[in-house]
Scaffold this active site. Structure first.
Site, short mmCIF file in Angstrom:
data_model
loop_
_atom_site.label_atom_id
_atom_site.label_comp_id
_atom_site.label_asym_id
_atom_site.label_seq_id
_atom_site.Cartn_x
_atom_site.Cartn_y
_atom_site.Cartn_z
N CYS A 154 0.83 -1.21 0.00
CA CYS A 154 0.00 0.00 0.00
C CYS A 154 0.86 1.26 0.00
O CYS A 154 0.71 2.12 -0.88
CB CYS A 154 -0.95 -0.02 1.19
N1 LIG Z 1 -4.86 -4.01 4.74
C1 LIG Z 1 -4.22 -3.31 3.81
O1 LIG Z 1 -4.32 -2.07 3.74
C2 LIG Z 1 -3.33 -4.00 2.84
C3 LIG Z 1 -3.07 -5.35 2.91
N2 LIG Z 1 -2.20 -5.93 2.02
C4 LIG Z 1 -1.86 -7.35 2.13
O2 LIG Z 1 -3.02 -8.12 1.77
C5 LIG Z 1 -3.06 -9.31 2.54
C6 LIG Z 1 -4.40 -9.34 3.28
O3 LIG Z 1 -4.45 -8.21 4.14
P1 LIG Z 1 -5.75 -7.86 5.00
O4 LIG Z 1 -6.97 -8.01 4.19
O5 LIG Z 1 -5.46 -6.57 5.65
O6 LIG Z 1 -5.71 -9.03 6.11
P2 LIG Z 1 -6.84 -9.53 7.09
O7 LIG Z 1 -6.14 -9.94 8.34
O8 LIG Z 1 -7.93 -8.54 7.19
O9 LIG Z 1 -7.40 -10.84 6.36
C7 LIG Z 1 -6.64 -12.01 6.21
C8 LIG Z 1 -7.50 -13.08 5.59
O10 LIG Z 1 -6.75 -14.28 5.41
C9 LIG Z 1 -7.47 -15.40 5.96
N3 LIG Z 1 -6.52 -16.44 6.33
C10 LIG Z 1 -5.65 -16.46 7.37
N4 LIG Z 1 -4.90 -17.58 7.33
C11 LIG Z 1 -5.28 -18.27 6.24
C12 LIG Z 1 -4.90 -19.52 5.66
N5 LIG Z 1 -3.92 -20.26 6.21
N6 LIG Z 1 -5.52 -19.94 4.55
C13 LIG Z 1 -6.52 -19.20 3.98
N7 LIG Z 1 -6.92 -18.02 4.49
C14 LIG Z 1 -6.32 -17.56 5.58
C15 LIG Z 1 -8.24 -14.75 7.12
O11 LIG Z 1 -9.33 -15.51 7.57
P3 LIG Z 1 -9.21 -16.61 8.76
O12 LIG Z 1 -8.08 -16.18 9.66
O13 LIG Z 1 -10.54 -16.56 9.45
O14 LIG Z 1 -8.93 -17.89 8.08
C16 LIG Z 1 -8.71 -13.47 6.42
O15 LIG Z 1 -9.78 -13.78 5.56
C17 LIG Z 1 -1.83 -9.26 3.46
O16 LIG Z 1 -0.76 -9.94 2.89
C18 LIG Z 1 -1.52 -7.79 3.56
O17 LIG Z 1 -0.16 -7.58 3.84
C19 LIG Z 1 -1.62 -5.22 1.02
C20 LIG Z 1 -1.86 -3.89 0.88
C21 LIG Z 1 -2.73 -3.17 1.79
C1 LIG Z 2 -1.11 0.48 9.21
C2 LIG Z 2 -0.32 -0.79 8.98
O1 LIG Z 2 -0.04 -1.53 9.88
N1 LIG Z 2 0.07 -1.02 7.73
C3 LIG Z 2 0.81 -2.19 7.35
C4 LIG Z 2 1.14 -2.16 5.88
C5 LIG Z 2 -0.01 -2.51 5.02
C6 LIG Z 2 0.18 -3.76 4.22
O2 LIG Z 2 -0.54 -4.69 4.47
O3 LIG Z 2 1.15 -3.85 3.33
P1 LIG Z 2 1.88 -5.25 2.97
O4 LIG Z 2 1.02 -5.99 2.05
O5 LIG Z 2 3.16 -4.91 2.36
O6 LIG Z 2 2.09 -5.97 4.28
C7 LIG Z 2 2.17 -2.24 8.05
O7 LIG Z 2 2.78 -1.22 8.30
O8 LIG Z 2 2.64 -3.37 8.23
#
Ligand SMILES: NC(=O)C1=CN([C@@H]2O[C@H](COP(=O)(O)OP(=O)(O)OC[C@H]3O[C@@H](n4cnc5c(N)ncnc54)[C@H](OP(=O)(O)O)[C@@H]3O)[C@@H](O)[C@H]2O)C=CC1
Ligand SMILES: CC(=O)N[C@@H](CCC(=O)OP(=O)(O)O)C(=O)O
Length: 334
Positions: A154
């Site tokens: 992000c």
């Molecule tokens: N949040 C953000 O702003 C951003 C996030 N990302 C990346 O995107 C990814 C998701 O982030 P985010 O949506 O915030 O995370 P969340 O913690 O909100 O969601 C994670 C999801 O993964 C599931 N999960 C966990 N373990 C497993 C497994 N072993 N097999 C299948 N599903 C699984 C969880 O459900 P459950 O545990 O119930 O199985 C849940 O649905 C991460 O890698 C994050 O770094 C990238 C950019 C921005």
């Molecule tokens: C506010 C906050 O905690 N932000 C996350 C970054 C967001 C993210 O999920 O990025 P990646 O997919 O690279 O992990 C952090 O700093 O780790």
């Protein structure tokens, strides 16, 4: 019609992906998966996100057999933690699926990056070498033939979109490392409750000073070092980055605006401000990155804002899908 699977569909990024893919005319959103032992397995996505009631009443599948799922889908979105994506991606790739990974597990083609910044040893360096970094506006040609697209982080998305047009024209003095001060809402940390991201606890504070894994991600893909300092703010979503840099020569406001327009006119998801700088409210809930700037002699301050869950994650992933399969780049996004 592409059969799509979202793994991690109950998470913040996964739910946003579901919304876009559900209305995508070339995609059949076939399966929403969570972990085998998830407490949400069997619930409807709309039980967790009531705004989706009547729109996405699909059940969350507790995934016990990824191999079997691989055979039923053409495209797979991994909205899962880095370690989970690291393990799952090769299973889907070996079965011939096209994989869009939202985690950091395949973003930098250097195994040491993972030992140094992610705390695990990368086991799939063959796939790491083949992965294409999905910074959509800059990587279209490579995305078109990729099987594994590593959607950028992000913070790195907003930073690179702002700096790349100037770096590409060698207009930045790289001896003066660009200083990126970024603030993110708490959804950046994902959906799982934690005291550190509870809105009663959070105010405004820098974290990961000199150590955040997005510093090397940005520096590697820009090809120049940067100072990156993330902050956590007490709001749900959105990222604002204020980037201070030095030009190699004095440029007028109009000249800088022209450079940004040349880079992004025809790219509807990056909007350039000819006057003033953008605020978060212009992009929250929308798939844009908005960029504005101010210049004083050779000093330039760029302001780049996006929704961390959209342009910083889910909408950029769908943009990559559109590029990969030759659909209009904004299909289902606007
Ligand atoms: N949040 C953000 O702003 C951003 C996030 N990302 C990346 O995107 C990814 C998701 O982030 P985010 O949506 O915030 O995370 P969340 O913690 O909100 O969601 C994670 C999801 O993964 C599931 N999960 C966990 N373990 C497993 C497994 N072993 N097999 C299948 N599903 C699984 C969880 O459900 P459950 O545990 O119930 O199985 C849940 O649905 C991460 O890698 C994050 O770094 C990238 C950019 C921005
Ligand atoms: C506010 C906050 O905690 N932000 C996350 C970054 C967001 C993210 O999920 O990025 P990646 O997919 O690279 O992990 C952090 O700093 O780790």
């Amino acid at each position: 019609m592409l059969n799509a699977l979202i793994v991690g569909a109950s998470g913040y990024a996964g739910a946003e992906l579901a919304t876009y893919l559900n209305r995508h005319p070339e995609v059949n959103l076939a399966t929403l998966a969570v972990s085998a032992k998830s407490e949400d397995a069997g619930k409807l996505l709309s039980d967790l996100y009531p705004q989706l009631k009547g729109r996405i009443d699909l059940a969350l599948h507790g995934m016990t057999d990824p191999q079997a799922l691989a055979e039923q889908h053409d495209v797979v979105f991994l909205a899962t933690a880095h370690e989970v994506s690291h393990d799952l991606a090769p299973i889907f790739l070996s079965a011939g699926c096209t994989v869009f990974d939202l985690s950091g597990a395949y973003r930098v083609n250097d195994p040491e990056f993972y030992t140094n910044y992610y705390g695990f040893t990368h086991q799939h360096t063959d796939w790491l070498a083949k992965a294409v970094y999905g910074l959509a506006e800059w990587q279209a040609e490579k995305i078109q033939t990729a099987q594994l697209i590593a959607v950028p982080g992000c913070y790195p998305t907003a930073a690179q979109l702002a700096l790349k047009p100037l770096l590409d024209r060698q207009l930045l003095n790289t001896d003066f490392w660009p200083v990126i001060n970024a603030t993110s809402g708490v959804s950046g940390a994902g959906r799982k409750a934690s005291l550190k991201t509870s809105l009663c606890e959070v105010s405004l504070q820098p974290y990961g000073i000199f150590t955040h894994r997005h510093q090397p991600e940005i520096a590697t893909h820009l090809g120049t070092p940067v100072i990156f300092t993330p902050h956590l703010g007490d709001f749900p979503r959105g990222i604002s980055e204020t980037i201070t840099c030095q030009l190699t020569q004095t440029l007028s406001r109009e000249e800088i605006a022209a450079i940004f327009h040349q880079a992004y006119d025809g790219q509807p998801l990056v909007r350039i401000y000819d006057e003033g700088v953008p605020a978060l409210k212009s992009v929250v809930g929308l798939p844009y990155c908005d960029i504005g700037f101010a210049v004083e002699g050779q000093y330039l301050i760029l302001v780049s804002v996006e929704d961390n869950l959209l342009k910083g994650a889910a909408s950029q992933a769908v943009q990559c899908l559109n590029i990969r399969f030759n659909f209009s780049s904004t299909l289902s996004l606007l």
